[in-house]
Design a protein around this motif. Structure first.
Motif, PDB file in Angstrom:
ATOM      1  N   UNK A 119       0.861  -1.173   0.000  1.00 22.30           N
ATOM      2  CA  UNK A 119       0.000   0.000   0.000  1.00 22.30           C
ATOM      3  C   UNK A 119       0.900   1.226   0.000  1.00 22.30           C
ATOM      4  N   UNK A 120       0.755   2.047  -1.032  1.00 21.11           N
ATOM      5  CA  UNK A 120       1.599   3.240  -1.117  1.00 21.11           C
ATOM      6  C   UNK A 120       0.677   4.439  -1.014  1.00 21.11           C
ATOM      7  N   UNK A 121       0.952   5.265  -0.046  1.00 22.29           N
ATOM      8  CA  UNK A 121       0.015   6.352   0.203  1.00 22.29           C
ATOM      9  C   UNK A 121       0.736   7.689   0.225  1.00 22.29           C
ATOM     10  N   UNK A 175       3.470 -12.085  -8.485  1.00 22.37           N
ATOM     11  CA  UNK A 175       2.606 -10.927  -8.737  1.00 22.37           C
ATOM     12  C   UNK A 175       2.633  -9.994  -7.544  1.00 22.37           C
ATOM     13  N   UNK A 176       2.601  -8.709  -7.844  1.00 24.15           N
ATOM     14  CA  UNK A 176       2.536  -7.729  -6.743  1.00 24.15           C
ATOM     15  C   UNK A 176       1.444  -6.706  -7.056  1.00 24.15           C
ATOM     16  N   UNK A 177       0.641  -6.463  -6.067  1.00 25.08           N
ATOM     17  CA  UNK A 177      -0.364  -5.397  -6.208  1.00 25.08           C
ATOM     18  C   UNK A 177       0.187  -4.157  -5.536  1.00 25.08           C
ATOM     19  N   UNK A 178       0.230  -3.081  -6.285  1.00 24.87           N
ATOM     20  CA  UNK A 178       0.585  -1.796  -5.679  1.00 24.87           C
ATOM     21  C   UNK A 178      -0.691  -0.980  -5.584  1.00 24.87           C
ATOM     22  N   UNK A 179      -1.014  -0.651  -4.387  1.00 20.70           N
ATOM     23  CA  UNK A 179      -2.286   0.022  -4.141  1.00 20.70           C
ATOM     24  C   UNK A 179      -1.987   1.463  -3.764  1.00 20.70           C
ATOM     25  N   UNK A 180      -2.184   2.363  -4.748  1.00 20.79           N
ATOM     26  CA  UNK A 180      -1.851   3.766  -4.506  1.00 20.79           C
ATOM     27  C   UNK A 180      -3.071   4.523  -4.018  1.00 20.79           C
ATOM     28  N   UNK A 181      -2.796   5.397  -3.128  1.00 21.83           N
ATOM     29  CA  UNK A 181      -3.869   6.251  -2.651  1.00 21.83           C
ATOM     30  C   UNK A 181      -3.794   7.592  -3.391  1.00 21.83           C
ATOM     31  N   UNK A 200      -5.098   0.637 -13.244  1.00 19.79           N
ATOM     32  CA  UNK A 200      -6.366   1.376 -13.239  1.00 19.79           C
ATOM     33  C   UNK A 200      -6.086   2.853 -13.003  1.00 19.79           C
ATOM     34  N   UNK A 201      -7.082   3.660 -13.330  1.00  9.57           N
ATOM     35  CA  UNK A 201      -6.887   5.112 -13.205  1.00  9.57           C
ATOM     36  C   UNK A 201      -6.853   5.565 -11.745  1.00  9.57           C
ATOM     37  N   UNK A 202      -7.423   4.738 -10.904  1.00  9.10           N
ATOM     38  CA  UNK A 202      -7.489   5.185  -9.497  1.00  9.10           C
ATOM     39  C   UNK A 202      -6.343   4.654  -8.644  1.00  9.10           C
ATOM     40  N   UNK A 203      -5.275   4.253  -9.305  1.00  6.63           N
ATOM     41  CA  UNK A 203      -4.056   3.945  -8.556  1.00  6.63           C
ATOM     42  C   UNK A 203      -3.877   2.493  -8.168  1.00  6.63           C
ATOM     43  N   UNK A 204      -4.614   1.599  -8.776  1.00  2.49           N
ATOM     44  CA  UNK A 204      -4.448   0.172  -8.481  1.00  2.49           C
ATOM     45  C   UNK A 204      -3.654  -0.462  -9.620  1.00  2.49           C
ATOM     46  N   UNK A 205      -2.535  -1.068  -9.255  1.00  7.56           N
ATOM     47  CA  UNK A 205      -1.643  -1.632 -10.272  1.00  7.56           C
ATOM     48  C   UNK A 205      -1.290  -3.068  -9.931  1.00  7.56           C
ATOM     49  N   UNK A 206      -1.181  -3.877 -10.976  1.00 10.15           N
ATOM     50  CA  UNK A 206      -0.745  -5.256 -10.772  1.00 10.15           C
ATOM     51  C   UNK A 206       0.493  -5.476 -11.622  1.00 10.15           C
ATOM     52  N   UNK A 207       1.544  -5.939 -10.947  1.00  8.92           N
ATOM     53  CA  UNK A 207       2.805  -6.190 -11.634  1.00  8.92           C
ATOM     54  C   UNK A 207       3.140  -7.668 -11.585  1.00  8.92           C
ATOM     55  N   UNK A 208       3.816  -8.070 -12.652  1.00  8.16           N
ATOM     56  CA  UNK A 208       4.276  -9.464 -12.703  1.00  8.16           C
ATOM     57  C   UNK A 208       5.784  -9.450 -12.859  1.00  8.16           C
TER      58      UNK A 208
END
Lengths: 482, 144
Positions: free
Chosen positions: B66-68, B104-110, B130-138
């Motif tokens: 979670x990156x805020x 896989x890593x989910x980066x959850x941006x606020x 996604x536009x709202x800051x949700x990213x999935x990396x492989x």
């Protein structure tokens, strides 16, 4: 999808009904003066008699409905969880197994009709008093208003409160989304993995037939349990005591602000309170009407309480010890049957709990404490003081003064001494009392910050025992009626 | 028949119960049946994370960070709740926040604009954004 869900619910209810009907004998109405020449009765007396008979039959139906649905839900949940334990790739057979069980129970039910369904309650009443109709009418109006309130509350929080989505519904999602991978749940940390699975099992079971794990299933379930609790409290008191007391007790329950607040929370507290109440009611009826099979149902409900929340484990242990103690103390004929029936009810669920605790559940932080720190907490007067102040403030504020009002009621109406001589009434009262005391001790030795622990759990603990407490108090009140 | 003591206490119980029920009901009706703010937040975040589920198939554990925006000064408890909510939405995949080596890593941006926040994207490639800051990396070279 809705049809499939309705069918599942119907199977669950019918299965519970047949299971309960096999073992449960609730009072059957007979005329107190069968030989009386009814033609000599005035029409007013006939109307009164018919009114009381109709109400009695209705209350009996409500009582059976409450117990049957609870038994069906718990049976279905346990069946689903056992499939996850033993055959997780075949959980879709759950409905088929339920239908099979229903068929077997129906076969037993119709092949050997219940012969012990003897009449043992006589209706003496042929008079009619204004409050016989007015108080139940008020009860009915308030009951529907209560349902309206909790329905609206359930709508504004579709996923329930934090505990619901971070624990109960999370567990249910693990159990239903990909059943073959449900054990991934135990790779998590800090998600209350030691919590029993009765509620998540039921939600997961209902989600099984639906393509998406919609929120309306836990929402519906969370509305069902408070309604069952209120109806069970009313119907059981109406059957064994009187309608006025039953109405007042259940009105007090449904109007308790914290009960209304927690009703749509989608947590297991109210489900647990229902199971505790059901177990104590069945235990009391088993003793009062000498129906030993009711011990089996009571034992089943007590074990389900232990499978609903860890606090229920304490209830199961205390009631089982109590039943053993009573058997030892009073060695009369039939006691062995009582204990055998009780064990037959508790053992199947007990084994599931044992398997879960040994195989899956991490240890509870409560039991893994350093003995020195534990002793320090035991000797800390500040902790006692804080717990005492909490208890006192709950005492005064619960339901905006319900507890002082109940004490006043007991003082003015008086206590029925015959009730205090009833073995299982005393056992029930002592169990509830002991649970309060153990809850307080647990808070004193809590490994968590005490203020936070009290804030997050104390009211919920009281709520779990509240329906049973109301039942015990109103059952003990003196009554002028026969 | 009810004696006067019983009648008084019955009326007292009824009045107090009625007061409790009505006052509680009125306080709840103030919201007019619309979603509560907490309920709305949970509903929206649940829907937000659900879009990742098809990409996670076959992965038992997935990394989660979670990156805020530090300027928002979100209390740590709220951040923890967000992780709990992501886990709730993405069950039965297990979200690991520490000491894990997932594919896989989910980066959850606020944040609305999340680019530039990643510490190191050297070994990772985008799977979903996604536009709202949700990213999935492989992880590069990892099985999809």
């Amino acid at each position: 999808m809705i049809l499939s869900l309705l069918f599942s619910l119907l199977v669950i209810y019918v299965m519970g009904y047949l299971f309960v009907s096999r073992f449960m004998v609730v009072p059957v109405l007979i005329s107190s003066h069968p030989a009386r020449d009814k033609q000599n009765e005035s029409s007013w007396i006939c109307i009164c008699r018919n009114f009381h008979e109709a109400m009695f039959r209705l209350e009996k139906c409500i009582f059976k409905f409450c117990i049957a649905l609870g038994a069906g839900i718990s049976f279905s949940s346990i069946l689903y969880t056992m499939l996850l334990f033993c055959a997780k790739t075949h959980v879709h057979w759950c409905l088929i197994i339920e239908i099979l069980c229903t068929g077997i129970l129906a076969w037993i039910h119709f092949r050997k009709p219940q012969t012990s369904d003897k009449s043992f309650m006589q209706l003496e009443r042929t008079d009619f008093r204004w409050f016989d109709a007015v108080i139940p009418a008020i009860w009915l109006i308030l009951f529907f208003y209560f349902i309206w309130i909790i329905f609206r509350l359930a709508l504004i929080q579709p996923h329930g409160d934090v505990d619901a989505w971070a624990t109960w519904n999370l567990h249910a999602r693990f159990m239903s989304r990909i059943p073959s991978e449900w054990e991934n749940l135990f790779l998590l940390k800090d998600f209350h993995l030691d919590y029993p699975l009765l509620l998540p099992g039921f939600i997961a079971r209902l989600w099984l037939g639906s393509p998406q794990d919609g929120t309306w299933i836990p929402q519906g379930a969370s509305l069902l349990f408070p309604v069952l609790s209120v109806l069970l409290l009313y119907s059981s008191l109406a059957l064994v005591k009187n309608r006025l007391w039953a109405s007042l007790a259940s009105i007090m329950l449904l109007s308790t602000p914290y009960f209304m607040d927690r009703a749509p929370a989608q947590c297991a507290d109210i489900f647990l309170s229902y199971l505790i109440l059901a177990s104590l009611v069945l235990l009391f009826m088993a003793d009062t009407y000498r129906q030993h099979f009711l011990f089996l149902l009571g034992g089943w409900m007590a074990a389900c309480a232990a499978w609903a929340k860890n606090e229920g484990m304490l209830f199961l242990v205390l009631t089982t010890l109590g039943v053993f103690f009573l058997v030892q103390e009073n060695k009369r004929r039939g006691n062995k049957t009582e204990i055998m029936n009780w064990l037959a009810g508790t053992l199947p669920v007990g084994l599931v709990i044992l398997y879960f605790k040994i195989r899956y559940a991490p240890s509870n932080p409560m039991v893994n404490q350093n003995p020195e720190i534990l002793m320090q907490k035991f000797c800390s007067w500040e902790r006692y003081s804080l717990v005492f102040r909490t208890v006192m403030s709950t005492f005064l504020e619960w339901g905006r003064g319900y507890i002082p009002l109940l004490i006043l009621t007991m003082g003015m109406w008086g206590i029925d001494a015959s009730r205090l001589r009833s073995r299982y009434y005393c056992l029930s009262a002592m169990t509830i009392g002991m649970m309060f005391i153990v809850y307080m001790i647990i808070l004193i030795v809590s490994p968590f910050p005490l203020g936070w622990h009290i804030f997050t759990s104390w009211k919920r603990l009281v709520l779990q025992l509240w329906p049973a407490t109301l039942w015990l108090i109103f059952l003990a009140l003196k009554s002028d009626e026969k | 028949m009810l004696n006067y003591k019983q009648a008084i206490l019955s009326v007292l119980i009824l009045v107090l119960s009625l007061y409790n029920l009505v006052s509680f009901g009125l306080s709840q009706h103030a919201g007019h049946g619309s979603l509560s703010s907490a309920g709305k937040k949970v509903l929206l975040l649940d829907q937000r994370y659900q879009v990742l589920r098809p990409f996670l198939a076959g992965h038992k554990t997935v990394g989660y960070q979670l990156m805020y925006d530090p300027s928002k000064k979100d209390p740590p408890l709220l951040l923890l709740m967000r992780y709990y909510l992501a886990q709730y939405s993405l069950a039965p995949h297990v979200l690991k926040t520490q000491k894990a080596n997932p594919l896989l890593i989910i980066d959850d941006f606020d944040l609305q604009e999340s680019s530039g926040m990643f510490p190191d994207l050297h070994n990772w490639e985008w799977v979903f954004r996604s536009k709202d800051g949700l990213n999935l990396f492989q992880k590069k070279g990892g099985a999809s």
